[in-house]
Design a protein around this motif. Structure first.
Motif, PDB file in Angstrom:
ATOM      1  N   LEU A  18      14.890  32.521  59.205  1.00 11.45           N
ATOM      2  CA  LEU A  18      16.414  33.084  58.942  1.00 11.45           C
ATOM      3  C   LEU A  18      17.084  32.319  57.628  1.00 11.45           C
ATOM      4  O   LEU A  18      18.135  32.319  58.614  1.00 11.45           O
ATOM      5  N   ALA A  20      18.180  31.873  55.368  1.00 14.12           N
ATOM      6  CA  ALA A  20      18.369  32.295  54.683  1.00 14.12           C
ATOM      7  C   ALA A  20      20.198  31.621  54.825  1.00 14.12           C
ATOM      8  O   ALA A  20      21.225  32.173  54.064  1.00 14.12           O
ATOM      9  N   VAL A  21      20.147  33.015  56.410  1.00 16.01           N
ATOM     10  CA  VAL A  21      22.069  33.750  56.509  1.00 16.01           C
ATOM     11  C   VAL A  21      22.242  31.904  56.918  1.00 16.01           C
ATOM     12  O   VAL A  21      23.102  32.665  56.724  1.00 16.01           O
ATOM     13  N   ALA A  24      23.157  30.084  53.927  1.00 14.45           N
ATOM     14  CA  ALA A  24      24.149  30.727  53.406  1.00 14.45           C
ATOM     15  C   ALA A  24      26.346  31.097  53.892  1.00 14.45           C
ATOM     16  O   ALA A  24      26.778  31.076  53.459  1.00 14.45           O
ATOM     17  N   LEU A  25      26.020  31.375  55.170  1.00 12.16           N
ATOM     18  CA  LEU A  25      26.955  31.238  56.358  1.00 12.16           C
ATOM     19  C   LEU A  25      27.988  30.017  56.172  1.00 12.16           C
ATOM     20  O   LEU A  25      29.093  29.623  55.951  1.00 12.16           O
ATOM     21  N   GLU A  28      29.592  29.551  53.125  1.00 10.37           N
ATOM     22  CA  GLU A  28      30.476  30.295  52.871  1.00 10.37           C
ATOM     23  C   GLU A  28      31.927  29.811  53.635  1.00 10.37           C
ATOM     24  O   GLU A  28      33.222  29.388  53.479  1.00 10.37           O
ATOM     25  N   ASP A  29      31.211  29.211  55.375  1.00  8.24           N
ATOM     26  CA  ASP A  29      32.666  28.389  55.725  1.00  8.24           C
ATOM     27  C   ASP A  29      33.393  27.445  55.185  1.00  8.24           C
ATOM     28  O   ASP A  29      34.494  27.092  55.261  1.00  8.24           O
ATOM     29  N   ASP A  32      35.282  28.843  52.095  1.00  5.10           N
ATOM     30  CA  ASP A  32      36.644  29.361  53.007  1.00  5.10           C
ATOM     31  C   ASP A  32      38.044  28.790  53.516  1.00  5.10           C
ATOM     32  O   ASP A  32      38.458  28.689  53.307  1.00  5.10           O
ATOM     33  N   PHE A  99      29.620  38.739  66.190  1.00  8.35           N
ATOM     34  CA  PHE A  99      28.228  37.985  65.739  1.00  8.35           C
ATOM     35  C   PHE A  99      27.165  38.433  66.765  1.00  8.35           C
ATOM     36  O   PHE A  99      26.114  39.026  67.297  1.00  8.35           O
ATOM     37  N   ARG A 113      23.851  27.260  62.214  1.00  3.84           N
ATOM     38  CA  ARG A 113      24.925  27.087  60.985  1.00  3.84           C
ATOM     39  C   ARG A 113      25.874  26.472  61.368  1.00  3.84           C
ATOM     40  O   ARG A 113      26.432  25.452  60.589  1.00  3.84           O
TER      41      ARG A 113
ATOM     42  N   LEU B 101      31.947  43.340  60.099  1.00  2.94           N
ATOM     43  CA  LEU B 101      31.510  42.471  61.247  1.00  2.94           C
ATOM     44  C   LEU B 101      30.004  41.428  59.966  1.00  2.94           C
ATOM     45  O   LEU B 101      29.949  42.467  58.871  1.00  2.94           O
ATOM     46  N   GLY B 102      29.871  40.493  59.915  1.00  4.48           N
ATOM     47  CA  GLY B 102      29.938  40.149  58.674  1.00  4.48           C
ATOM     48  C   GLY B 102      30.257  39.470  57.652  1.00  4.48           C
ATOM     49  O   GLY B 102      29.763  38.509  57.038  1.00  4.48           O
ATOM     50  N   ARG B 104      33.160  38.573  54.899  1.00  2.35           N
ATOM     51  CA  ARG B 104      34.213  37.692  54.552  1.00  2.35           C
ATOM     52  C   ARG B 104      34.584  37.988  53.889  1.00  2.35           C
ATOM     53  O   ARG B 104      35.151  38.848  52.394  1.00  2.35           O
ATOM     54  N   GLU B 106      37.314  36.765  52.405  1.00  7.07           N
ATOM     55  CA  GLU B 106      37.397  36.047  50.999  1.00  7.07           C
ATOM     56  C   GLU B 106      36.416  36.084  49.512  1.00  7.07           C
ATOM     57  O   GLU B 106      36.346  35.923  48.495  1.00  7.07           O
ATOM     58  N   ARG B 111      29.325  39.347  46.780  1.00  9.25           N
ATOM     59  CA  ARG B 111      28.550  38.573  47.975  1.00  9.25           C
ATOM     60  C   ARG B 111      28.273  38.763  49.525  1.00  9.25           C
ATOM     61  O   ARG B 111      27.781  38.644  50.419  1.00  9.25           O
ATOM     62  N   LEU B 115      25.546  38.566  51.583  1.00 10.17           N
ATOM     63  CA  LEU B 115      25.441  38.311  52.961  1.00 10.17           C
ATOM     64  C   LEU B 115      25.659  39.075  54.362  1.00 10.17           C
ATOM     65  O   LEU B 115      24.772  38.770  55.258  1.00 10.17           O
ATOM     66  N   LEU B 118      21.318  39.727  54.334  1.00 10.09           N
ATOM     67  CA  LEU B 118      20.437  38.217  54.856  1.00 10.09           C
ATOM     68  C   LEU B 118      20.506  38.429  56.445  1.00 10.09           C
ATOM     69  O   LEU B 118      19.532  38.390  57.110  1.00 10.09           O
ATOM     70  N   ILE B 119      21.774  38.685  56.536  1.00 10.12           N
ATOM     71  CA  ILE B 119      21.783  39.306  58.564  1.00 10.12           C
ATOM     72  C   ILE B 119      20.935  40.383  58.345  1.00 10.12           C
ATOM     73  O   ILE B 119      20.835  39.972  60.293  1.00 10.12           O
ATOM     74  N   LYS B 124      15.852  38.100  50.011  1.00  7.53           N
ATOM     75  CA  LYS B 124      16.937  38.419  47.955  1.00  7.53           C
ATOM     76  C   LYS B 124      16.714  39.016  47.633  1.00  7.53           C
ATOM     77  O   LYS B 124      17.146  39.577  46.392  1.00  7.53           O
TER      78      LYS B 124
END
Lengths: 262, 240
Positions: A18, A20-21, A24-25, A28-29, A32, A99, A113, B101-102, B104, B106, B111, B115, B118-119, B124
């Protein structure tokens, strides 16, 4: 024990599947954290440059000035990464509570992550480090390839370190504040910017008995002194193996219990 | 064949005393019954829960707060491992527990779909293939390219529901689904839940909303302090 290890390895395998999860997170972190700023993530680079600039101005002397700058730049680069990991790991599972209690993502996902976040942050510091090495005209040699190996070893040590600290932090919440203070003090107790000249007395003791020294040296020595730090490389590899040997059974034991502990 | 078989499911967990200098341990058990032991407290969250569901079943979980409804859903989803009993699940499970949950704040809705996908373990390619359908079903229109923080609670719920149900899960677990959006969207959502159940799926819905349970489910399981009664047909439950 075999069952625990098998469960832990399955968790790690699933998290790697996983990828990609967590990639990606983590991206994004970072985005942000600097969303509304003008410089964005380049603040990470500026932060590094301000620190290293201060060290060079305050502690750098006329003799071997260029080499000291390279010494401090490479040392600080690795220390920033270590500081990031140690400072953030203890509260990891508490931060990820929603999560952990709301998805079936493997526990290793959160560890990776944070690893990814720190690698991205370090990427910006690495740009600054490379710029200083270029500016100081440190000759590029084949020995530098050992520094790339060193980065691999440091990254390999990261997930088990995060996991162990995050589990301790879940049981012992004060751990996050202990670690935050420890890394502040640790920067002065670790030869990030000192140790360029001969180290004697207490400094010598600190230099040789501080395990972080060796993680700095495996990256620094090939670049700054054009030497292969054989002992330090061996030491760090042993540390990596020990960390994984501790982390894997702990992961097997607590991966399904952590939801009740946070 | 899609099915869930739970036999004497129990879930006990220990809350260890935390090593802390703080005045008291503020962690509370989510539900069930608490028993003290020497080194901490043991929560008996579920005890002897037995039921079986087949394709097309829509089970409503009812009971007061702390009865174990959410805990049972989390056991079915795989977040908690049961400490007793046997659980067999055949079918791809998806869950809608916490609508934000999950997500974002912003990031844009688009997007966030990526996400969330993916979770949920989608590839993709699966996400790209379903993107337009998710956006259309959520009725977000041009808002899909706005940051999530600009969404109302109803819009967020519509997006979450749309993502969770578009991949046609074989088993869908929902907790306190309060109804996403306006009456029009709720009709659409109910129709989709019917569609999932009709396509050889199972829905398990925990709610305090009796009319929602009666409207959506064909079976009901009542939980009380972690203990379950018998599964009742909806008609019998409604008469009680």
């Amino acid at each position: 024990m075999g069952k625990l290890i098998a469960a832990a390895l399955a968790d790690i395998r699933e998290a790697l599947r996983l990828r990609a999860v967590w990639i990606a997170l983590a991206s994004e972190d970072i985005g942000d954290q600097h969303k509304r700023t003008t410089l964005g993530p380049f603040w990470l680079l500026l932060n590094y440059l301000i620190f290293i600039g201060t060290f060079i101005v305050v502690f750098g002397g006329p003799a071997g000035e260029g080499l000291f700058a390279a010494y401090a730049a490479t040392g600080l680069f690795v220390w920033f990464y270590i500081m990031d990991i140690l400072g953030q790991s203890a509260a990891l599972f508490v931060r990820e509570e929603s999560f952990i209690k709301g998805t079936i993502l493997p526990l290793t996902t959160y560890v990776l992550r944070l690893t990814m976040q720190s690698v991205i942050r370090s990427g910006y510091a690495l740009i600054g480090c490379a710029a200083i090495l270029l500016l100081m005209q440190v000759p590029i040699t084949a020995t530098w390839s050992w520094s790339i190996v060193a980065l691999g070893i440091i990254i390999l040590a990261t997930p088990p370190t995060i996991l162990i600290l995050a589990l301790i932090g879940a049981f012992f919440p004060d751990m996050q504040f202990i670690m935050q203070n420890a890394v502040r003090v640790g920067m002065f107790l670790t030869p990030t910017f000192w140790g360029f000249d001969e180290v004697v007395g207490w400094r010598g003791v600190l230099y040789h008995w501080n395990p972080f020294t060796y993680f700095l040296e495996i990256f620094r020595q090939p670049i700054v002194f054009d030497t292969v730090p054989v002992f330090a490389l061996g030491f760090c590899l042993v540390v990596v193996l020990v960390l994984w040997a501790i982390a894997i059974p702990l992961l097997g034991l607590f991966r399904k219990q952590i939801a009740f502990m946070i | 064949m899609v099915s869930i078989s739970a036999r004497n499911i129990g879930l006990n967990y220990r809350i260890p005393r935390k090593l802390t200098l703080a005045p008291r341990d503020r962690r509370m058990a989510a539900g069930g019954r608490i028993e003290s032991s020497g080194s901490g407290r043991i929560v008996k969250a579920l005890e002897g829960v037995t039921f079986s569901l087949r394709s097309g079943d829509r089970l409503g979980l009812v009971g007061p707060n702390g009865a174990g409804k959410t805990t049972l859903l989390k056991v079915l989803y795989g977040i908690f491992e049961p400490s007793a009993g046997e659980l067999h699940i055949d079918g791809r499970v998806d869950a809608l527990f916490n609508i934000t949950l999950g997500f974002r704040t912003e990031a844009t809705g688009r997007r966030n779909i990526e996400l969330r996908g993916l979770i949920n373990g989608w590839t993709k390619q699966q996400i790209a293939a379903r993107m337009d359908e998710i956006i259309e079903f959520s009725e977000l229109g041009e808002f899909i390219d706005m940051p999530f923080k600009a969404y109302s609670q109803g819009m967020a719920a519509r997006l979450a529901f749309s993502v969770a149900t578009t991949l046609q899960p074989e088993i869908l677990l929902m907790d306190e689904w309060i109804g996403a959006g306006d009456a029009g969207f709720q009709d659409k959502a109910t129709a989709r839940m019917d569609e999932i159940a009709q396509k050889a799926g199972i829905i398990v819905l925990a709610s305090h909303n009796q009319s929602l349970i009666e409207q959506t489910c064909n079976k009901v399981l009542r939980l009380e302090k972690g203990r379950a009664g018998e599964v009742l047909p909806i008609g019998e439950y409604a008469r009680d």
